[in-house]
Design an enzyme around this catalytic site. Sequence first.
Site, short mmCIF file in Angstrom:
data_model
loop_
_atom_site.label_atom_id
_atom_site.label_comp_id
_atom_site.label_asym_id
_atom_site.label_seq_id
_atom_site.Cartn_x
_atom_site.Cartn_y
_atom_site.Cartn_z
N LYS A 61 30.17 -86.47 -5.05
CA LYS A 61 30.54 -85.47 -6.06
C LYS A 61 31.70 -85.98 -6.91
CE LYS A 61 28.93 -81.60 -3.34
NZ LYS A 61 29.23 -80.71 -2.23
N ASP A 103 29.61 -73.21 -7.07
CA ASP A 103 28.53 -73.13 -6.07
C ASP A 103 27.67 -71.89 -6.27
OD1 ASP A 103 28.16 -75.12 -4.12
OD2 ASP A 103 30.00 -74.55 -3.06
N GLN A 141 33.52 -77.29 0.53
CA GLN A 141 32.36 -77.85 1.21
C GLN A 141 32.06 -77.10 2.51
OE1 GLN A 141 30.41 -80.30 -0.04
NE2 GLN A 141 29.08 -80.33 1.74
#
Length: 294
Positions: free
Chosen positions: A54, A121, A98
């Site tokens: 990422k 997200d 995460q």
Amino acid sequence: MSATIIDGKVNAAALRVRVADEVKRLSSQHGLTPGLAVVLAGNNPASESYVGSKAKVTVETGMRSFDHRLPDSVSQADLLALVAKLNADPAVHGILVQLPLPPQIDANRVLDAIDPRKDVDGFHPVNVGRLASGLPALVPCTPLGCVMLAKTAHASLAGLEAVVIGRSNIVGKPVSQLLLAENATVTIAHSRTRDLPAVCRRADLLVAAIGKPEFVRGDWIKPGATVIDVGINRVPGVNGKSKLVGDVNFAEAVEVAGAITPVPGGVGPMTIACLMVNTVRAACAIAGLPPPAV
Ligand code: GUN
């Protein structure tokens, strides 16, 4: 007959180029450089690998990357304090914590603490609700990638019979909402669905997000259907090495489907590219600019 292979690597690369072009435009026209903060607690090897990719793609597309590594023993209070700091930081337009988080952390409390405008997200209840209400929202990256790949095989998804296998908050439910927003007729199937093969055989568009290796067989697929395989399952391969397979038996499905995503090289590469899309979208919305062209 053999299905058209929907190449996720090629589509993701093209999407990253479009993101990079938008980032350049935002920088030159508005002095805006989107920034993405990624928070990793602990040292799960799979999570470390995702987080590293990422950060790399964020920088490659011209954005700023902020990496926050916390010990496995981090307290809920310290993690919430970091989220509060990132919410208040004007250089940060996207925040990704995460998952999975260490067991002492209540993941829902952490996700709830993220500013919904920075929730790249799309997991915050505000964005989940906005998506379900048909309002503009930041939407989860893997589902967004699935819909983009499905659209490479269909000029429009309107009126298609779509069957989604799996009802997770990360993939099954949001991909169903996105397909509904595209005017597909959506069925959500799951572990308690009766006669799953028969339900799947109705689908013009089949999305498999179950997490079971090669679970969907060729004779579950309607001839000519589009198959989007979200599964990433590591199984024993030859010579003692492991290999990745999807939730669909590819060798069987490729003979029946009209178009199909491979594993690896299908949905997987799209997820990070879509995270970049969400970061640019978040930056524009926070700056009060019109939505970007990606
Ligand atoms: N862990 C595995 N996939 C994801 C994802 O899409 N987002 C976050 N935050 N964590 C993950």
